[in-house]
Write a protein that holds these residues in place. Sequence first.
Motif, PDB file in Angstrom:
ATOM      1  N   MET A 113       1.012  -1.233  -0.006  1.00 20.54           N
ATOM      2  CA  MET A 113       0.033   0.140  -0.155  1.00 20.54           C
ATOM      3  C   MET A 113       1.005   1.272  -0.018  1.00 20.54           C
ATOM      4  SD  MET A 113      -2.951  -1.306   2.677  1.00 20.54           S
ATOM      5  CE  MET A 113      -4.117  -0.259   2.454  1.00 20.54           C
ATOM      6  N   ALA A 114       1.946   1.369   0.844  1.00 17.61           N
ATOM      7  CA  ALA A 114       2.787   2.322   1.034  1.00 17.61           C
ATOM      8  C   ALA A 114       3.601   2.735  -0.477  1.00 17.61           C
ATOM      9  CB  ALA A 114       3.809   2.311   2.058  1.00 17.61           C
ATOM     10  N   LYS A 115       3.927   1.511  -1.111  1.00 19.74           N
ATOM     11  CA  LYS A 115       4.620   1.598  -2.302  1.00 19.74           C
ATOM     12  C   LYS A 115       3.527   2.243  -3.282  1.00 19.74           C
ATOM     13  CE  LYS A 115       7.295  -1.062  -5.577  1.00 19.74           C
ATOM     14  NZ  LYS A 115       7.669  -2.684  -5.979  1.00 19.74           N
ATOM     15  N   ALA A 116       2.516   1.596  -3.054  1.00 18.71           N
ATOM     16  CA  ALA A 116       1.433   2.325  -4.350  1.00 18.71           C
ATOM     17  C   ALA A 116       1.147   3.867  -4.084  1.00 18.71           C
ATOM     18  CB  ALA A 116       0.266   1.476  -4.326  1.00 18.71           C
ATOM     19  N   GLU A 117       1.505   4.100  -2.882  1.00 17.63           N
ATOM     20  CA  GLU A 117       1.134   5.708  -2.636  1.00 17.63           C
ATOM     21  C   GLU A 117       2.282   6.703  -2.906  1.00 17.63           C
ATOM     22  OE1 GLU A 117      -0.158   6.461   1.086  1.00 17.63           O
ATOM     23  OE2 GLU A 117      -1.558   4.971   1.260  1.00 17.63           O
ATOM     24  N   GLY A 118       3.386   5.796  -3.551  1.00 19.62           N
ATOM     25  CA  GLY A 118       4.490   6.468  -4.284  1.00 19.62           C
ATOM     26  C   GLY A 118       5.730   6.774  -2.890  1.00 19.62           C
ATOM     27  N   TYR A 119       5.745   6.009  -1.886  1.00 22.42           N
ATOM     28  CA  TYR A 119       6.876   6.086  -1.057  1.00 22.42           C
ATOM     29  C   TYR A 119       7.986   5.045  -1.375  1.00 22.42           C
ATOM     30  CZ  TYR A 119       3.918   8.205   2.539  1.00 22.42           C
ATOM     31  OH  TYR A 119       2.911   9.083   3.121  1.00 22.42           O
ATOM     32  N   GLN A 120       9.065   5.730  -1.333  1.00 25.10           N
ATOM     33  CA  GLN A 120      10.473   4.823  -1.152  1.00 25.10           C
ATOM     34  C   GLN A 120      10.249   4.196   0.155  1.00 25.10           C
ATOM     35  OE1 GLN A 120      14.209   6.554  -2.377  1.00 25.10           O
ATOM     36  NE2 GLN A 120      13.267   8.400  -2.683  1.00 25.10           N
ATOM     37  N   CYS A 121      10.156   2.808   0.050  1.00 30.59           N
ATOM     38  CA  CYS A 121       9.944   1.888   1.419  1.00 30.59           C
ATOM     39  C   CYS A 121      11.177   1.519   1.929  1.00 30.59           C
ATOM     40  CB  CYS A 121       9.031   0.676   0.723  1.00 30.59           C
ATOM     41  SG  CYS A 121       7.339   1.274   0.398  1.00 30.59           S
ATOM     42  N   TYR A 122      11.392   1.738   3.048  1.00 28.77           N
ATOM     43  CA  TYR A 122      12.676   1.197   3.827  1.00 28.77           C
ATOM     44  C   TYR A 122      11.919   0.032   5.056  1.00 28.77           C
ATOM     45  CZ  TYR A 122      15.579   4.827   1.927  1.00 28.77           C
ATOM     46  OH  TYR A 122      16.228   5.637   0.774  1.00 28.77           O
ATOM     47  N   THR A 123      11.937  -0.908   4.950  1.00 24.90           N
ATOM     48  CA  THR A 123      11.543  -2.057   5.852  1.00 24.90           C
ATOM     49  C   THR A 123      12.352  -2.511   7.032  1.00 24.90           C
ATOM     50  OG1 THR A 123      12.069  -3.869   4.348  1.00 24.90           O
ATOM     51  CG2 THR A 123       9.699  -2.799   4.235  1.00 24.90           C
ATOM     52  N   MET A 124      11.711  -2.705   7.958  1.00 22.69           N
ATOM     53  CA  MET A 124      12.516  -3.205   9.561  1.00 22.69           C
ATOM     54  C   MET A 124      11.856  -4.351  10.166  1.00 22.69           C
ATOM     55  SD  MET A 124      13.338  -0.736  12.460  1.00 22.69           S
ATOM     56  CE  MET A 124      14.873   0.114  12.043  1.00 22.69           C
ATOM     57  N   SER A 125      12.615  -5.389   9.936  1.00 20.70           N
ATOM     58  CA  SER A 125      12.156  -6.437  11.019  1.00 20.70           C
ATOM     59  C   SER A 125      12.975  -6.561  12.176  1.00 20.70           C
ATOM     60  CB  SER A 125      12.324  -7.655  10.233  1.00 20.70           C
ATOM     61  OG  SER A 125      11.444  -7.623   8.969  1.00 20.70           O
ATOM     62  N   PHE A 126      12.632  -7.361  13.245  1.00 20.96           N
ATOM     63  CA  PHE A 126      13.210  -7.637  14.360  1.00 20.96           C
ATOM     64  C   PHE A 126      13.395  -9.155  14.771  1.00 20.96           C
ATOM     65  CE2 PHE A 126      10.976  -3.897  14.642  1.00 20.96           C
ATOM     66  CZ  PHE A 126      11.897  -2.749  14.748  1.00 20.96           C
ATOM     67  N   ASP A 127      14.670  -9.683  15.201  1.00 27.79           N
ATOM     68  CA  ASP A 127      15.113 -10.797  15.465  1.00 27.79           C
ATOM     69  C   ASP A 127      15.057 -10.502  17.084  1.00 27.79           C
ATOM     70  OD1 ASP A 127      16.099 -13.319  16.316  1.00 27.79           O
ATOM     71  OD2 ASP A 127      17.826 -13.023  14.978  1.00 27.79           O
ATOM     72  N   TYR A 128      13.933 -10.881  17.667  1.00 29.50           N
ATOM     73  CA  TYR A 128      13.807 -10.347  19.065  1.00 29.50           C
ATOM     74  C   TYR A 128      13.813 -11.551  20.122  1.00 29.50           C
ATOM     75  CZ  TYR A 128       8.779 -11.076  18.167  1.00 29.50           C
ATOM     76  OH  TYR A 128       7.485 -11.622  18.011  1.00 29.50           O
ATOM     77  N   GLY A 129      13.953 -12.899  19.502  1.00 32.77           N
ATOM     78  CA  GLY A 129      13.984 -14.022  20.173  1.00 32.77           C
ATOM     79  C   GLY A 129      12.443 -14.844  20.399  1.00 32.77           C
ATOM     80  N   GLN A 130      11.917 -14.416  19.204  1.00 29.98           N
ATOM     81  CA  GLN A 130      10.568 -15.120  19.003  1.00 29.98           C
ATOM     82  C   GLN A 130      10.409 -16.591  18.720  1.00 29.98           C
ATOM     83  OE1 GLN A 130      12.387 -12.814  16.961  1.00 29.98           O
ATOM     84  NE2 GLN A 130      11.277 -12.681  15.052  1.00 29.98           N
ATOM     85  N   ARG A 131       9.623 -16.985  18.987  1.00 26.42           N
ATOM     86  CA  ARG A 131       9.719 -18.564  18.983  1.00 26.42           C
ATOM     87  C   ARG A 131      10.364 -19.310  17.802  1.00 26.42           C
ATOM     88  NH1 ARG A 131       6.508 -22.806  21.708  1.00 26.42           N
ATOM     89  NH2 ARG A 131       5.854 -21.075  23.307  1.00 26.42           N
ATOM     90  N   HIS A 132      10.140 -18.573  16.396  1.00 21.10           N
ATOM     91  CA  HIS A 132      10.620 -19.251  15.263  1.00 21.10           C
ATOM     92  C   HIS A 132      11.095 -17.982  14.289  1.00 21.10           C
ATOM     93  CE1 HIS A 132       7.315 -17.755  12.711  1.00 21.10           C
ATOM     94  NE2 HIS A 132       6.569 -18.030  13.842  1.00 21.10           N
ATOM     95  N   ARG A 133      12.098 -18.361  13.510  1.00 22.51           N
ATOM     96  CA  ARG A 133      12.733 -17.671  12.533  1.00 22.51           C
ATOM     97  C   ARG A 133      12.100 -17.548  11.227  1.00 22.51           C
ATOM     98  NH1 ARG A 133      17.543 -15.513  13.992  1.00 22.51           N
ATOM     99  NH2 ARG A 133      17.944 -15.294  11.912  1.00 22.51           N
ATOM    100  N   ALA A 134      11.188 -18.454  10.999  1.00 25.27           N
ATOM    101  CA  ALA A 134      10.453 -18.466   9.594  1.00 25.27           C
ATOM    102  C   ALA A 134       9.934 -17.140   9.432  1.00 25.27           C
ATOM    103  CB  ALA A 134       9.393 -19.542   9.619  1.00 25.27           C
ATOM    104  N   GLU A 135       9.353 -16.310  10.311  1.00 29.79           N
ATOM    105  CA  GLU A 135       8.752 -14.911   9.877  1.00 29.79           C
ATOM    106  C   GLU A 135       9.784 -13.969   9.405  1.00 29.79           C
ATOM    107  OE1 GLU A 135       6.930 -13.834  13.437  1.00 29.79           O
ATOM    108  OE2 GLU A 135       8.332 -12.697  14.084  1.00 29.79           O
ATOM    109  N   LEU A 136      11.016 -13.970  10.122  1.00 25.87           N
ATOM    110  CA  LEU A 136      12.245 -13.465   9.297  1.00 25.87           C
ATOM    111  C   LEU A 136      12.657 -13.657   7.968  1.00 25.87           C
ATOM    112  CD1 LEU A 136      14.539 -13.238  12.453  1.00 25.87           C
ATOM    113  CD2 LEU A 136      12.923 -11.438  11.720  1.00 25.87           C
ATOM    114  N   ASN A 137      12.818 -14.918   7.666  1.00 29.05           N
ATOM    115  CA  ASN A 137      12.578 -15.440   6.334  1.00 29.05           C
ATOM    116  C   ASN A 137      11.503 -15.021   5.401  1.00 29.05           C
ATOM    117  OD1 ASN A 137      14.965 -16.803   7.086  1.00 29.05           O
ATOM    118  ND2 ASN A 137      13.834 -18.759   7.495  1.00 29.05           N
TER     119      ASN A 137
END
Length: 224
Positions: free
Chosen positions: A22-46
């Motif tokens: 949605m942000a990209k469609a609105e014309g934004y340059q998108c910088y995404t941030m994820s967190f390796d915070y000790g969550q139960r699995h790493r599949a979401e980071l992949n």
Amino acid sequence: MTDKRAVILLSGGLDSATVVAMAKAEGYQCYTMSFDYGQRHRAELNAAARVARDLGVVEHKVIGLNLDGIGGSALTDSSIDVPEAPSEGIPVTYVPARNTVFLSLALGWAEVLEARDIFIGVNAVDYSGYPDCRPEFVEAFERMANLATKAGVEGQGFRIQAPLQNLSKAQIVQAGLAQGVDYSLTVSCYQADDDGRACGKCDSCRLRADGFKAAGVEDPTRYF
């Protein structure tokens, strides 16, 4: 190339992937941030990395945190089981202060990038009942962001954008498909396996499955 920049919290799940599109469609340059915070699995980071590549973000950053050192959530403490049946009140999958911490780090990066907008995929319709997904929280954080930063005091300040806030899960799915989101790249399950396959029983799995069903489209989730 637009100079309109946005920092977007990207978990690798359905909602945050939709927000990036949605942000990209609105014309934004998108910088995404994820967190390796000790969550139960790493599949979401992949999954987050896959989504970032597929949607062509400018930069995808993964920040390491030790929220499992605090515990108090089924997502960060392996001794607490992820519930597989609906429960009353705020569920044990709530991670204490998670969105406050995540938004604070996104705020710091936005200030460095001279980005005015921070996007988060919180939702207050079809969601698990977390207090840091409510509109009141988003509004309060935006006020704090403009009090606590140099950019807020001396510059144009920040906007915290939560475009999914009042949408049903079905509406979110439809919005994402309209922007070409490939939901097969995403992982929503609280206890996915290493290959990103879902349990089909947790709150997040139920909400996702119900959303696709209500939207009348096939859910590409893989289950173990």
